[in-house]
Design a protein around this motif. Structure first.
Motif, PDB file in Angstrom:
ATOM      1  N   UNK A 287       7.364   0.517  13.865  1.00  0.00           N
ATOM      2  CA  UNK A 287       6.457  -0.597  14.093  1.00  0.00           C
ATOM      3  C   UNK A 287       6.064  -1.269  12.769  1.00  0.00           C
ATOM      4  N   UNK A 288       5.735  -0.463  11.761  1.00  0.00           N
ATOM      5  CA  UNK A 288       5.346  -1.029  10.475  1.00  0.00           C
ATOM      6  C   UNK A 288       6.518  -1.731   9.803  1.00  0.00           C
ATOM      7  N   UNK A 289       7.719  -1.193   9.934  1.00  0.00           N
ATOM      8  CA  UNK A 289       8.896  -1.852   9.367  1.00  0.00           C
ATOM      9  C   UNK A 289       9.135  -3.202  10.029  1.00  0.00           C
ATOM     10  N   UNK A 290       9.032  -3.255  11.354  1.00  0.00           N
ATOM     11  CA  UNK A 290       9.258  -4.512  12.071  1.00  0.00           C
ATOM     12  C   UNK A 290       8.169  -5.529  11.711  1.00  0.00           C
ATOM     13  N   UNK A 291       6.934  -5.080  11.554  1.00  0.00           N
ATOM     14  CA  UNK A 291       5.859  -5.993  11.152  1.00  0.00           C
ATOM     15  C   UNK A 291       6.130  -6.582   9.772  1.00  0.00           C
ATOM     16  N   UNK A 292       6.510  -5.739   8.833  1.00  0.00           N
ATOM     17  CA  UNK A 292       6.799  -6.221   7.478  1.00  0.00           C
ATOM     18  C   UNK A 292       7.990  -7.166   7.473  1.00  0.00           C
ATOM     19  N   UNK A 293       9.018  -6.837   8.241  1.00  0.00           N
ATOM     20  CA  UNK A 293      10.200  -7.689   8.319  1.00  0.00           C
ATOM     21  C   UNK A 293       9.863  -9.048   8.923  1.00  0.00           C
TER      22      UNK A 293
ATOM     23  N   UNK B  16       0.831  -1.200   0.000  1.00  0.00           N
ATOM     24  CA  UNK B  16       0.000   0.000   0.000  1.00  0.00           C
ATOM     25  C   UNK B  16       0.866   1.251   0.000  1.00  0.00           C
ATOM     26  N   UNK B  17       0.273   2.323  -0.483  1.00  0.00           N
ATOM     27  CA  UNK B  17       0.969   3.607  -0.549  1.00  0.00           C
ATOM     28  C   UNK B  17       0.794   4.360   0.769  1.00  0.00           C
ATOM     29  N   UNK B  18       1.685   5.299   1.027  1.00  0.00           N
ATOM     30  CA  UNK B  18       1.563   6.138   2.212  1.00  0.00           C
ATOM     31  C   UNK B  18       0.401   7.110   2.042  1.00  0.00           C
TER      32      UNK B  18
END
Length: 57
Positions: free
Chosen positions: A32-38, A17-19
């Motif tokens: 938080x979003x980076x860690x979730x995606x990782x 999704x786009x920002x």
């Protein structure tokens, strides 16, 4: 059997999704979003490794 049991659309949409320019972000939210995606990517890689080992033995 439930119809939406294997509906992975929302999970894939989370990756691509786009920002939203109207939504305010901060460092904690981005982290938080980076860690979730990782963690989801690492899980999928691990799942692929397990399936590969299962089918090649």
């Amino acid at each position: 059997m439930r119809k939406g049991l294997f509906d992975f659309g929302p999970a894939l949409g989370y990756f691509f999704r786009k920002n939203d320019p109207n939504r305010q972000t901060n460092f904690n939210l981005r982290t938080m979003h980076f860690i979730n995606k990782l963690s989801m990517a690492m899980f999928l890689v691990g799942l692929c490794v397990v399936l590969y080992r299962l089918f090649t033995r």
